[in-house]
Enzyme design. Structure first.
Site, PDB file in Angstrom:
ATOM      1  N   TRP A 175       0.848  -1.197   0.000  1.00 29.74           N
ATOM      2  CA  TRP A 175       0.000   0.000   0.000  1.00 29.74           C
ATOM      3  C   TRP A 175       0.881   1.244   0.000  1.00 29.74           C
ATOM      4  O   TRP A 175       2.042   1.206   0.421  1.00 29.74           O
ATOM      5  CB  TRP A 175      -0.893   0.016   1.247  1.00 29.74           C
ATOM      6  CG  TRP A 175      -1.823  -1.146   1.361  1.00 29.74           C
ATOM      7  CD1 TRP A 175      -1.744  -2.155   2.269  1.00 29.74           C
ATOM      8  CD2 TRP A 175      -2.970  -1.433   0.561  1.00 29.74           C
ATOM      9  NE1 TRP A 175      -2.764  -3.049   2.085  1.00 29.74           N
ATOM     10  CE2 TRP A 175      -3.540  -2.632   1.040  1.00 29.74           C
ATOM     11  CE3 TRP A 175      -3.590  -0.798  -0.523  1.00 29.74           C
ATOM     12  CZ2 TRP A 175      -4.679  -3.210   0.487  1.00 29.74           C
ATOM     13  CZ3 TRP A 175      -4.729  -1.370  -1.073  1.00 29.74           C
ATOM     14  CH2 TRP A 175      -5.255  -2.561  -0.576  1.00 29.74           C
TER      15      TRP A 175
ATOM     16  N   ASN B 224     -25.131   2.656  -0.152  1.00 32.72           N
ATOM     17  CA  ASN B 224     -24.247   1.490  -0.310  1.00 32.72           C
ATOM     18  C   ASN B 224     -23.487   1.486  -1.633  1.00 32.72           C
ATOM     19  O   ASN B 224     -22.291   1.196  -1.678  1.00 32.72           O
ATOM     20  CB  ASN B 224     -25.055   0.200  -0.164  1.00 32.72           C
ATOM     21  CG  ASN B 224     -24.174  -1.021  -0.308  1.00 32.72           C
ATOM     22  OD1 ASN B 224     -23.234  -1.204   0.450  1.00 32.72           O
ATOM     23  ND2 ASN B 224     -24.437  -1.838  -1.316  1.00 32.72           N
TER      24      ASN B 224
HETATM   25  P1  FAD Z   1     -30.695  -1.340   2.939  1.00 33.27           P
HETATM   26  O1  FAD Z   1     -30.351  -1.507   1.508  1.00 33.27           O
HETATM   27  O2  FAD Z   1     -32.060  -0.859   3.263  1.00 33.27           O
HETATM   28  O3  FAD Z   1     -30.404  -2.748   3.622  1.00 33.27           O
HETATM   29  C1  FAD Z   1     -31.085  -3.185   4.811  1.00 33.27           C
HETATM   30  C2  FAD Z   1     -30.087  -3.551   5.869  1.00 33.27           C
HETATM   31  O4  FAD Z   1     -29.275  -4.634   5.436  1.00 33.27           O
HETATM   32  C3  FAD Z   1     -29.111  -2.443   6.197  1.00 33.27           C
HETATM   33  O5  FAD Z   1     -29.679  -1.531   7.108  1.00 33.27           O
HETATM   34  C4  FAD Z   1     -27.943  -3.216   6.776  1.00 33.27           C
HETATM   35  O6  FAD Z   1     -28.163  -3.527   8.122  1.00 33.27           O
HETATM   36  C5  FAD Z   1     -27.962  -4.497   5.955  1.00 33.27           C
HETATM   37  N1  FAD Z   1     -27.005  -4.401   4.847  1.00 33.27           N
HETATM   38  C6  FAD Z   1     -27.233  -3.923   3.599  1.00 33.27           C
HETATM   39  N2  FAD Z   1     -26.112  -4.045   2.846  1.00 33.27           N
HETATM   40  C7  FAD Z   1     -25.171  -4.588   3.638  1.00 33.27           C
HETATM   41  C8  FAD Z   1     -23.814  -4.949   3.448  1.00 33.27           C
HETATM   42  N3  FAD Z   1     -23.175  -4.787   2.279  1.00 33.27           N
HETATM   43  N4  FAD Z   1     -23.138  -5.469   4.490  1.00 33.27           N
HETATM   44  C9  FAD Z   1     -23.724  -5.652   5.693  1.00 33.27           C
HETATM   45  N5  FAD Z   1     -25.018  -5.340   5.917  1.00 33.27           N
HETATM   46  C10 FAD Z   1     -25.729  -4.813   4.913  1.00 33.27           C
HETATM   47  N6  FAD Z   1     -23.175  -1.152   7.048  1.00 33.27           N
HETATM   48  C11 FAD Z   1     -23.310  -0.901   8.360  1.00 33.27           C
HETATM   49  O7  FAD Z   1     -24.396  -1.132   8.917  1.00 33.27           O
HETATM   50  N7  FAD Z   1     -22.283  -0.390   9.093  1.00 33.27           N
HETATM   51  C12 FAD Z   1     -21.068  -0.103   8.539  1.00 33.27           C
HETATM   52  O8  FAD Z   1     -20.150   0.333   9.250  1.00 33.27           O
HETATM   53  C13 FAD Z   1     -20.904  -0.335   7.139  1.00 33.27           C
HETATM   54  N8  FAD Z   1     -19.743  -0.038   6.519  1.00 33.27           N
HETATM   55  C14 FAD Z   1     -19.609  -0.268   5.169  1.00 33.27           C
HETATM   56  C15 FAD Z   1     -18.390   0.022   4.546  1.00 33.27           C
HETATM   57  C16 FAD Z   1     -18.230  -0.179   3.177  1.00 33.27           C
HETATM   58  C17 FAD Z   1     -16.898   0.117   2.513  1.00 33.27           C
HETATM   59  C18 FAD Z   1     -19.310  -0.686   2.421  1.00 33.27           C
HETATM   60  C19 FAD Z   1     -19.152  -0.930   0.937  1.00 33.27           C
HETATM   61  C20 FAD Z   1     -20.513  -0.996   3.037  1.00 33.27           C
HETATM   62  C21 FAD Z   1     -20.687  -0.794   4.405  1.00 33.27           C
HETATM   63  N9  FAD Z   1     -21.896  -1.106   5.063  1.00 33.27           N
HETATM   64  C22 FAD Z   1     -22.015  -0.879   6.414  1.00 33.27           C
HETATM   65  C23 FAD Z   1     -22.963  -1.832   4.358  1.00 33.27           C
HETATM   66  C24 FAD Z   1     -24.052  -0.974   3.677  1.00 33.27           C
HETATM   67  O9  FAD Z   1     -23.478   0.018   2.890  1.00 33.27           O
HETATM   68  C25 FAD Z   1     -25.029  -0.341   4.667  1.00 33.27           C
HETATM   69  O10 FAD Z   1     -25.500  -1.311   5.577  1.00 33.27           O
HETATM   70  C26 FAD Z   1     -26.236   0.249   3.925  1.00 33.27           C
HETATM   71  O11 FAD Z   1     -25.816   1.209   3.001  1.00 33.27           O
HETATM   72  C27 FAD Z   1     -27.188   0.856   4.917  1.00 33.27           C
HETATM   73  O12 FAD Z   1     -28.231   1.514   4.277  1.00 33.27           O
HETATM   74  P2  FAD Z   1     -29.711   0.964   4.368  1.00 33.27           P
HETATM   75  O13 FAD Z   1     -30.072   0.723   5.792  1.00 33.27           O
HETATM   76  O14 FAD Z   1     -30.586   1.915   3.620  1.00 33.27           O
HETATM   77  O15 FAD Z   1     -29.604  -0.406   3.610  1.00 33.27           O
END
Ligand code: FAD
Length: 480
Positions: free
Chosen positions: A305, A340
């Site tokens: 890195w 996301n």
């Molecule tokens: P929705 O699309 O409505 O999904 C419903 C629920 O599903 C979310 O609230 C979440 O709990 C879960 N979920 C959805 N996508 C993911 C995923 N890829 N991984 C794990 N759970 C998921 N999510 C976090 O909750 N905390 C974080 O610290 C976090 N860091 C992230 C870092 C990176 C680099 C990336 C790419 C993703 C990260 N995510 C994280 C996952 C995801 O982006 C978020 O959970 C999501 O955007 C939350 O928005 P939402 O509640 O509208 O999701």
């Protein structure tokens, strides 16, 4: 009055469908509802600024709900295990009930508390509910934890049982004399000087009522179109439940009970799949507790890195010159959340275009996200960096321009977060540096002054990343 039971609130800040609370209330004993702010237990992973803001408001909402039920929240600070043990002694408690967490330090706390209190004949009972399925329940055919999502998903689906959520207890009897408590304000969780939380206040309603409102809104407005809508950052296409889920203001099984998954419910099914991703991240953290700090694939520890504080700062501040990246980073800074799709684009830009370690991005997200979650943050960063379980292949390098054109075709998302380029025509909105001088002038843009030129060239940095990853995979020195 019989000896009280302590309900130790952790990341389960709700009254509805809480197995621990239901069980505590069912004992018929008075219940002491305790919260301990312990910044030392979690090592480097002390809650970040945005999470602390959320916690302040979530605790306030919880305390109000407890007061309605005839109780109140007892807040203390210090090493949580010792504080709970002291509280148990002080109050003559006969048991401590708690909801499980899966961070390594939190798992260690549960063991330490059991050990400490069993010596005093105080019962410690742990309850699930933060996940769809507890991390020990699903196993591969070989009896090992899962490293790959799809078989994990299938295994979880087999275990899913939709049950009616446990109602919030109407009354939660308190002991005659309540133990002393700090005020929530005294926990010092809110930013005061300076108060940078205006954007968070405008965006969120922390607490159980806010969680239910977000779920209602998602089901009414977005769930049917979720399979496509979830990739459109300008639209309200996702639930925004992540901070509510992280703090346990709503449980995943409560959500499941509202979805009516079944034939013709593609939206609900796609949504459950995302909830299972959340379980998968917790499963990985539980079984590989080192993933927040070290690559899941150990060989990646030697990846070359780059250290580039100037580029890292430009990324953090939304000043890379790539509108889709900058819009995401500014959304994060203002609201504590990022869509996301854009999290993937911004993360890919940091680790691939800039070759900055994923841990630097993870740390920034940790401080700025209201949904910062040790498991989901670490697993997703490692997924993007290619060092994780079931990770994206190294050659998957998101092009921030074409991603923008595909998922934000009219530039609505970019215009919302980068007003200084809002007047550009659609065809240049994701690539302002290609706009002719008169288009820039007409839009009031002085490239390099009012909005940056790209800090790296896409094609050149993509080639640099591919070379670094390919060389590394062949076991040689990466290109710098
Ligand atoms: P929705 O699309 O409505 O999904 C419903 C629920 O599903 C979310 O609230 C979440 O709990 C879960 N979920 C959805 N996508 C993911 C995923 N890829 N991984 C794990 N759970 C998921 N999510 C976090 O909750 N905390 C974080 O610290 C976090 N860091 C992230 C870092 C990176 C680099 C990336 C790419 C993703 C990260 N995510 C994280 C996952 C995801 O982006 C978020 O959970 C999501 O955007 C939350 O928005 P939402 O509640 O509208 O999701």
């Amino acid at each position: 009055m019989s000896a009280p039971v302590i309900l130790w609130f952790r990341n389960d800040l709700r009254l509805t469908d809480s197995a621990a609370l239901t069980a505590a209330a069912a004992t018929g004993s008075p219940v002491i509802c305790a919260f301990v702010l312990d910044d030392a237990a979690c090592g480097a992973w002390k809650a970040g600024g945005a999470s602390r803001w959320w916690l302040h408001h979530s605790l306030t909402a919880l305390d109000a709900a407890l007061r309605k039920a005839g109780n109140r929240l007892i807040c203390r600070t210090g090493r949580a295990v010792n504080v709970i043990a002291e509280l148990a002694d002080e109050a003559g408690a006969r048991a401590v009930y708690l909801s499980r967490r899966y961070e390594p330090w939190a798992v260690a706390e549960e063991t330490a508390l059991s050990d400490l209190l069993s010596a005093r004949a105080i019962d410690v009972r742990r309850f699930g509910g933060a996940l769809l399925v507890e991390p020990e329940v699903v196993r591969t055919g070989q009896g090992t934890p899962f490293k790959v999502f799809t078989p994990f998903y299938r295994a979880v689906l087999k275990e899913l049982a939709v049950a009616s959520p446990r109602p919030a207890p109407e009354t939660i009897p308190a002991p005659k004399t309540l133990p002393r408590s700090k005020s929530i304000e005294d926990l010092g969780l809110r930013p005061l000087t300076p108060d940078w939380a205006a954007g968070l206040r405008e965006t969120w309603l922390p607490g159980e009522a806010g969680a239910v409102a977000a779920l209602d809104r998602f089901i009414a407005e977005a769930m049917a179109g979720y399979p496509e809508g979830r990739d459109r950052p300008a639209a309200v296409g996702t639930s925004r439940l992540s901070p509510h889920l992280h703090f346990g203001e709503i449980g995943p099984r409560q959500i499941l009970a509202r979805l009516h998954v079944g034939e013709g419910q593609a939206g609900a099914e796609a949504f459950v799949r995302e909830l299972v991703w959340r379980d998968f991240c917790a499963h990985l953290l539980f079984h590989w507790p080192e993933i927040p700090d070290r690559p899941f694939r150990p060989e990646y520890a030697d990846f070359p890195w780059r250290s580039d504080p100037v580029a890292l700062r430009a990324w953090q501040r939304g000043q890379t010159g790539y509108p889709m990246v900058d819009a995401g980073m500014r959304e994060l800074w203002r609201t504590g959340w990022m869509h996301n799709r854009v999290r993937m684009i911004t993360a890919s830009f940091l680790v691939k275009h800039l070759l900055v370690p994923w841990q630097d991005g993870e740390a920034w997200f940790w401080d700025t996200l209201v949904d910062a979650d040790l498991a989901s943050n670490a697993a997703n960063w490692q997924w993007v960096a290619g060092s994780g379980a079931d990770a994206a292949p190294y050659f998957r390098i998101f092009n921030p321009v074409t991603q923008g054109e595909k998922f934000d075709p009219r530039g609505d998302y970019v215009r919302r977060w980068i007003p200084e380029i809002a007047a550009l025509p659609d065809k240049y909105i994701h690539r302002p540096w290609t706009a002719p001088d008169d288009a820039l002038r007409h839009a009031g843009i002085d490239l390099g002054t009012t909005y940056p030129r790209p800090i790296v060239d896409h094609a050149a940095s993509r080639a640099r990343a591919l070379l670094a990853f390919e060389t590394f995979r062949r076991g040689g020195e990466g290109a710098r």
